[in-house]
Design an enzyme around this catalytic site. Structure first.
Site, PDB file in Angstrom:
ATOM      1  N   SER A 139       0.848  -1.181   0.000  1.00  0.00           N
ATOM      2  CA  SER A 139       0.000   0.000   0.000  1.00  0.00           C
ATOM      3  C   SER A 139       0.886   1.235   0.000  1.00  0.00           C
ATOM      4  O   SER A 139       1.978   1.243   0.590  1.00  0.00           O
ATOM      5  CB  SER A 139      -0.903   0.033   1.236  1.00  0.00           C
ATOM      6  N   TYR A 152      -2.952  -1.627  10.039  1.00  0.00           N
ATOM      7  CA  TYR A 152      -2.966  -1.863   8.600  1.00  0.00           C
ATOM      8  C   TYR A 152      -1.757  -1.210   7.938  1.00  0.00           C
ATOM      9  O   TYR A 152      -1.029  -1.848   7.171  1.00  0.00           O
ATOM     10  CB  TYR A 152      -4.253  -1.331   7.978  1.00  0.00           C
TER      11      TYR A 152
END
Length: 251
Positions: A139, A152
């Site tokens: 990400s 996350y």
């Protein structure tokens, strides 16, 4: 990575970016195998796309991963592309006074340990091929976190560092190691609202840009990162980290 003539396994391939990648690569004539948890959805995808193989997988269950490995080794011994895409994301309020580590453990188990288990299972098969690609989905938040999703973002930072080491260790083997770092995309990663959020990039548009980069070999250091995310990627180097962090995480 050659975009045709491959045998490709995509974990987390029944939804979102994984499914869009699977369908786009299947359209190019590749043998594509996807995995997911929702058996009904997997069956529906298989019926909609003859030739695309959809198999159930629970990454946290060693028996489930072993069953998948048996099928792939028996039916698809030419596997030469692995895309470790399965991942989850949940917000966490660490200052709430009642935070516990339940969500954090689930994120770590899927986003970190799930990738490691998948790579450990299929890397020996990839190294038997003349040329292979191993891609994992990270990400852009690995480089500059959205503070409301602490575990996350940290899981993706771990994955980035781990892939750098893996790439170095495999440098003498015919296995290309790539890191796919999506921006904010219209998927249901954080819930249904994200799938229609006008601020998010349409998933099909994102996948087409990724395929174009793969065709061109445009992934310096093995990173598949779109141009708008370069500012976050290099924020510390460019001296803009504090400014960008404040914009992303207003007080």
């Amino acid at each position: 990575m050659n975009l045709t003539g491959n045998t490709i396994l995509i974990t987390g391939g029944s939804r979102g970016i994984g499914r869009a990648l699977a369908e786009a690569l299947h359209d190019r004539g590749n043998q594509v195998i996807i995995t997911g948890r929702d058996r009904a959805l997997l069956q529906a995808i298989g019926e909609q796309r003859p030739g695309l193989v959809a198999l159930p997988l629970e990454l946290g269950d060693p028996a489930s991963l072993a069953d998948l490995a048996d099928i792939v080794h028996a039916r698809f011994p030419g596997l030469n592309v692995l895309i470790a895409n399965a991942g989850i994301s949940r917000p966490e309020n660490l200052a709430s006074g009642h935070w516990d580590d339940f969500d954090a453990e689930a994120i770590i188990d899927t986003n970190i340990l799930g990738v490691l288990r998948t790579v450990a299972t299929f890397l020996p098969l990839l190294t038997q091929q003349r040329s292979a690609t191993l891609m994992a989905t990270g990400s852009a938040l690995a480089f500059l976190p959205l503070a409301s999703f602490p575990t996350y973002c940290a899981s993706k930072a771990f994955l980035h560092s781990w892939l750098v080491s893996l790439r170095h260790q495999l440098r003498h083997l015919p296995v290309e190691v790539l890191e796919l770092s999506p921006p904010y995309v219209q998927t249901e990663l954080t819930g249904e609202a994200q799938a229609t959020d006008p601020r998010a990039m349409p998933v099909q548009e994102y996948v087409q840009q990724v395929l174009l980069k793969l065709e061109r070999g445009d992934h310096p250091r093995g990173e598949l990162l779109l141009e708008p995310d370069q500012a976050r990627r290099w924020a510390e180097r460019d001296g803009t980290y504090d400014t960008l962090f404040a914009l992303m995480n207003p007080a």
